[in-house]
Design an enzyme around this catalytic site. Structure first.
Site, PDB file in Angstrom:
ATOM      1  N   SER A  21      10.590   6.708  -2.512  1.00  0.00           N
ATOM      2  CA  SER A  21      11.270   5.609  -2.417  1.00  0.00           C
ATOM      3  C   SER A  21      10.522   4.545  -3.197  1.00  0.00           C
ATOM      4  O   SER A  21      11.144   3.737  -4.252  1.00  0.00           O
ATOM      5  CB  SER A  21      11.791   5.052  -1.238  1.00  0.00           C
ATOM      6  OG  SER A  21      10.775   4.607  -0.335  1.00  0.00           O
ATOM      7  N   LYS A  31       5.438  -5.476  11.608  1.00  0.00           N
ATOM      8  CA  LYS A  31       3.967  -5.319  11.760  1.00  0.00           C
ATOM      9  C   LYS A  31       3.523  -5.423  13.227  1.00  0.00           C
ATOM     10  O   LYS A  31       2.809  -4.523  13.682  1.00  0.00           O
ATOM     11  CB  LYS A  31       2.985  -6.013  10.687  1.00  0.00           C
ATOM     12  CG  LYS A  31       3.350  -5.283   9.240  1.00  0.00           C
ATOM     13  CD  LYS A  31       2.936  -3.939   8.790  1.00  0.00           C
ATOM     14  CE  LYS A  31       3.139  -3.502   7.543  1.00  0.00           C
ATOM     15  NZ  LYS A  31       2.687  -2.242   7.426  1.00  0.00           N
ATOM     16  N   TYR A  52       9.107  -8.974   7.814  1.00  0.00           N
ATOM     17  CA  TYR A  52       7.822  -7.891   7.619  1.00  0.00           C
ATOM     18  C   TYR A  52       6.777  -8.274   8.560  1.00  0.00           C
ATOM     19  O   TYR A  52       6.381  -7.215   9.083  1.00  0.00           O
ATOM     20  CB  TYR A  52       7.544  -8.116   6.146  1.00  0.00           C
ATOM     21  CG  TYR A  52       6.193  -7.374   5.853  1.00  0.00           C
ATOM     22  CD1 TYR A  52       6.285  -6.094   5.599  1.00  0.00           C
ATOM     23  CD2 TYR A  52       5.099  -8.000   5.558  1.00  0.00           C
ATOM     24  CE1 TYR A  52       5.184  -5.078   5.156  1.00  0.00           C
ATOM     25  CE2 TYR A  52       3.963  -7.315   5.274  1.00  0.00           C
ATOM     26  CZ  TYR A  52       3.979  -6.203   4.928  1.00  0.00           C
ATOM     27  OH  TYR A  52       2.827  -5.325   4.802  1.00  0.00           O
ATOM     28  N   ASP A  97      11.545  11.768   4.659  1.00  0.00           N
ATOM     29  CA  ASP A  97      11.713  10.412   5.133  1.00  0.00           C
ATOM     30  C   ASP A  97      11.120  10.364   6.629  1.00  0.00           C
ATOM     31  O   ASP A  97      11.570  11.066   7.512  1.00  0.00           O
ATOM     32  CB  ASP A  97      13.016   9.927   5.064  1.00  0.00           C
ATOM     33  CG  ASP A  97      13.545   8.625   5.477  1.00  0.00           C
ATOM     34  OD1 ASP A  97      12.786   8.143   5.894  1.00  0.00           O
ATOM     35  OD2 ASP A  97      14.473   8.024   4.975  1.00  0.00           O
ATOM     36  N   LEU A 150       0.458   4.807   6.560  1.00  0.00           N
ATOM     37  CA  LEU A 150       0.500   3.613   5.462  1.00  0.00           C
ATOM     38  C   LEU A 150       1.935   3.535   4.988  1.00  0.00           C
ATOM     39  O   LEU A 150       2.148   2.390   4.162  1.00  0.00           O
ATOM     40  CB  LEU A 150      -0.342   3.703   3.972  1.00  0.00           C
ATOM     41  CG  LEU A 150      -1.833   3.433   4.473  1.00  0.00           C
ATOM     42  CD1 LEU A 150      -2.534   4.684   5.258  1.00  0.00           C
ATOM     43  CD2 LEU A 150      -2.460   3.518   3.127  1.00  0.00           C
ATOM     44  N   ALA A 151       2.820   4.300   4.838  1.00  0.00           N
ATOM     45  CA  ALA A 151       4.362   4.055   4.585  1.00  0.00           C
ATOM     46  C   ALA A 151       4.915   3.200   4.939  1.00  0.00           C
ATOM     47  O   ALA A 151       4.811   2.676   6.179  1.00  0.00           O
ATOM     48  CB  ALA A 151       5.116   5.446   4.958  1.00  0.00           C
ATOM     49  N   ALA A 152       5.512   2.338   4.365  1.00  0.00           N
ATOM     50  CA  ALA A 152       6.244   1.106   4.408  1.00  0.00           C
ATOM     51  C   ALA A 152       7.040   0.568   3.435  1.00  0.00           C
ATOM     52  O   ALA A 152       6.698   1.061   2.019  1.00  0.00           O
ATOM     53  CB  ALA A 152       5.227   0.105   5.037  1.00  0.00           C
ATOM     54  N   SER A 172      -0.991  -5.684   8.528  1.00  0.00           N
ATOM     55  CA  SER A 172      -0.962  -6.743   7.485  1.00  0.00           C
ATOM     56  C   SER A 172      -1.308  -8.093   7.921  1.00  0.00           C
ATOM     57  O   SER A 172      -1.285  -8.461   9.277  1.00  0.00           O
ATOM     58  CB  SER A 172       0.326  -6.916   6.862  1.00  0.00           C
ATOM     59  OG  SER A 172       0.566  -7.994   5.835  1.00  0.00           O
TER      60      SER A 172
HETATM   61  N1  LIG Z   1      -0.794  -3.699  -0.917  1.00  0.00           N
HETATM   62  C1  LIG Z   1      -1.096  -4.615  -0.079  1.00  0.00           C
HETATM   63  O1  LIG Z   1      -1.409  -5.566  -0.508  1.00  0.00           O
HETATM   64  C2  LIG Z   1      -0.849  -4.595   1.225  1.00  0.00           C
HETATM   65  C3  LIG Z   1      -1.347  -5.721   2.068  1.00  0.00           C
HETATM   66  C4  LIG Z   1      -1.129  -5.696   3.555  1.00  0.00           C
HETATM   67  C5  LIG Z   1      -0.665  -4.463   3.962  1.00  0.00           C
HETATM   68  N2  LIG Z   1      -0.162  -3.391   3.366  1.00  0.00           N
HETATM   69  C6  LIG Z   1       0.107  -2.354   3.937  1.00  0.00           C
HETATM   70  O2  LIG Z   1      -0.459  -1.242   3.398  1.00  0.00           O
HETATM   71  C7  LIG Z   1       0.327  -0.028   3.356  1.00  0.00           C
HETATM   72  C8  LIG Z   1       0.511   0.833   1.948  1.00  0.00           C
HETATM   73  O3  LIG Z   1       1.015  -0.437   1.119  1.00  0.00           O
HETATM   74  P1  LIG Z   1       0.979   0.006  -0.544  1.00  0.00           P
HETATM   75  O4  LIG Z   1       0.712  -1.336  -1.209  1.00  0.00           O
HETATM   76  O5  LIG Z   1       0.392   1.278  -0.814  1.00  0.00           O
HETATM   77  O6  LIG Z   1       2.575   0.352  -0.575  1.00  0.00           O
HETATM   78  P2  LIG Z   1       3.477   1.474  -1.462  1.00  0.00           P
HETATM   79  O7  LIG Z   1       4.748   0.748  -1.487  1.00  0.00           O
HETATM   80  O8  LIG Z   1       2.604   1.583  -2.633  1.00  0.00           O
HETATM   81  O9  LIG Z   1       3.194   2.637  -0.642  1.00  0.00           O
HETATM   82  C9  LIG Z   1       4.059   2.733   0.419  1.00  0.00           C
HETATM   83  C10 LIG Z   1       4.730   4.244   0.343  1.00  0.00           C
HETATM   84  O10 LIG Z   1       5.663   4.530   1.535  1.00  0.00           O
HETATM   85  C11 LIG Z   1       6.588   5.011   0.989  1.00  0.00           C
HETATM   86  N3  LIG Z   1       7.742   5.304   2.144  1.00  0.00           N
HETATM   87  C12 LIG Z   1       8.501   4.075   2.187  1.00  0.00           C
HETATM   88  N4  LIG Z   1       9.580   4.602   3.330  1.00  0.00           N
HETATM   89  C13 LIG Z   1       9.177   5.729   3.591  1.00  0.00           C
HETATM   90  C14 LIG Z   1       9.678   6.649   4.595  1.00  0.00           C
HETATM   91  N5  LIG Z   1      10.764   6.056   5.201  1.00  0.00           N
HETATM   92  N6  LIG Z   1       9.241   7.884   4.631  1.00  0.00           N
HETATM   93  C15 LIG Z   1       8.458   8.202   3.748  1.00  0.00           C
HETATM   94  N7  LIG Z   1       7.636   7.513   3.060  1.00  0.00           N
HETATM   95  C16 LIG Z   1       8.068   6.253   2.771  1.00  0.00           C
HETATM   96  C17 LIG Z   1       6.966   4.751  -0.419  1.00  0.00           C
HETATM   97  O11 LIG Z   1       7.697   5.445  -1.215  1.00  0.00           O
HETATM   98  C18 LIG Z   1       5.629   4.283  -0.954  1.00  0.00           C
HETATM   99  O12 LIG Z   1       4.973   5.434  -1.797  1.00  0.00           O
HETATM  100  C19 LIG Z   1       1.933  -0.564   3.860  1.00  0.00           C
HETATM  101  O13 LIG Z   1       2.078  -0.236   5.171  1.00  0.00           O
HETATM  102  C20 LIG Z   1       1.716  -1.909   3.598  1.00  0.00           C
HETATM  103  O14 LIG Z   1       2.541  -2.682   4.416  1.00  0.00           O
HETATM  104  C21 LIG Z   1      -0.490  -3.480   1.729  1.00  0.00           C
END
Ligand SMILES: NC(=O)c1ccc[n+]([C@@H]2O[C@H](COP(=O)([O-])OP(=O)(O)OC[C@H]3O[C@@H](n4cnc5c(N)ncnc54)[C@H](O)[C@@H]3O)[C@@H](O)[C@H]2O)c1
Length: 333
Positions: free
Chosen positions: A36, A144, A140, A53, A73-75, A117
């Site tokens: 997604s 978390k 959000y 999913d 990590l998915a979110a 986060s």
């Molecule tokens: N990037 C940041 O600055 C940051 C900061 C704090 C926390 N985080 C946390 O780190 C994690 C990774 O973040 P990111 O920046 O890589 O985000 P991202 O969106 O690149 O990666 C998240 C992945 O989860 C997948 N996903 C979403 N819903 C799903 C579902 N129901 N089933 C299967 N897959 C699903 C998406 O397709 C995506 O590839 C997240 O949990 C985010 O909340 C990120």
């Protein structure tokens, strides 16, 4: 000895870097993503990948069989958008957590690493340190906080070991620069590649500590193994603080752009000053900041220019339009 590891969100930005690092360390890695927000181009050929999913509990039970360590990590991580799309964002961020927790206990998983986060700290005075209360300001962050609390409950009730990582403002190659709702550096780079002005919400004096993906990945990978990290909450990110205006100037200069920031009204609930302590991650996870913000942005620009500008993708609809930023309602990002 290598472990059997499941990484969720493995086609996403941080998940795909983590998969690569764990494979490099000799582990047997499987990953899952519904694509997604992630891309197949990020998925390592050396991991077993499932497109699916995580809201599907049968799928999660199958994926967790034989797994030693889960990195979840998915979110859907668009914090600002969550104020306007709370139904779908909570559904995506909470249901998979419950499915994974139950499957982890039933399958004897050794350790559950969760990327939470900095959003759980809300508007408390920075720097945020791990012992501060969870006081999120948006859906959000509230999601978390719920997930963190569930890990503590499962630890007490079912002996499931966890590590809660609180990353902040991670950026770098592979980040989704087509997402108009999050990842400000990527949004600016994407707009500048089509010669459009970078958008800044409010006066741009918000303070952040942008964190380069490489060092964030190392620390998160270590969280699955470091003995001292067991059942701990750990901030992970850079100690280098900047204002949004300063970060934007760096991007403009590194892209040799003549554009100037376009200022739009502030986003509701946006925390103005947000950065975290780093001592605990240095001590327990060996975090070390190896890239200055300039160096990191330069790496990201080089990668983004290799791909070229991306069409913005408005994935989840706004559930509340009244008072949402105009640039989102008009889809003019
Ligand atoms: N990037 C940041 O600055 C940051 C900061 C704090 C926390 N985080 C946390 O780190 C994690 C990774 O973040 P990111 O920046 O890589 O985000 P991202 O969106 O690149 O990666 C998240 C992945 O989860 C997948 N996903 C979403 N819903 C799903 C579902 N129901 N089933 C299967 N897959 C699903 C998406 O397709 C995506 O590839 C997240 O949990 C985010 O909340 C990120």
């Amino acid at each position: 000895m290598g472990k059997n590891i499941l990484v969720t969100g493995g086609a996403g930005f941080m998940g795909s870097w983590l998969v690569d690092e764990l494979i490099r360390r000799g582990h047997s890695v499987s990953s899952v993503d519904d694509l997604s927000g992630g891309y197949m181009r990020n998925v390592s050929k050396e991991c077993r990948f499932t497109k699916g999913d995580l809201r599907d509990s049968d799928l999660v039970n199958r994926l967790v069989k034989g797994v030693d360590i889960i990195y979840h990590l998915a979110a859907y991580a668009a914090e600002g958008q969550s104020v306007f799309s709370p139904i779908s964002i909570n559904d995506i961020n909470i249901k998979p957590m419950n499915n994974l927790l139950v499957a982890a206990v039933n399958n004897g998983v050794e350790r559950f690493v969760f990327t939470s986060s900095m959003a759980v700290y809300g508007n408390q005075p920075a720097p945020f340190s791990e012992e501060m209360a969870r006081l999120p300001e948006d859906p959000y962050g509230a999601g978390k906080a719920y997930c963190e609390n569930m890990l503590e409950i499962f630890r007490a009730a079912h002996d499931l070991d966890y590590v809660i990582i609180r990353p902040h403002n991670v950026y770098g190659p592979r980040q989704n620069i087509a997402d108009p709702f999050r990842n400000v550096i990527g949004i600016w780079i994407n707009r500048l590649m089509s010669n459009r002005a970078p958008i800044v919400y409010g006066n741009g004096e918000q303070v952040r500590a942008f964190s380069y993906i490489e060092e964030s990945t190392d620390a998160i990978a270590n969280a699955g193994f470091a003995p001292g990290a067991r059942n701990e909450i750990i901030n992970v990110g850079s100690p280098e603080r900047v204002t949004i205006n300063e970060a934007c100037s760096k991007v403009l200069r590194l892209m040799a752009s003549e554009q100037r920031p376009e200022y739009v009204p502030p986003r509701p609930q946006e925390v103005k000053v947000a950065y975290s302590t780093t001592e605990k991650s240095e001590r327990l996870l060996g975090y070390s900041n190896r890239h200055t913000l300039e160096e990191g942005i330069a790496c990201m620009i080089e990668w983004a220019q290799g791909m070229g500008p991306q069409e913005p993708s408005y994935r989840l609809p706004l559930e509340i339009v009244k008072s949402a930023p105009r640039v989102w309602v008009d889809k003019s990002m």
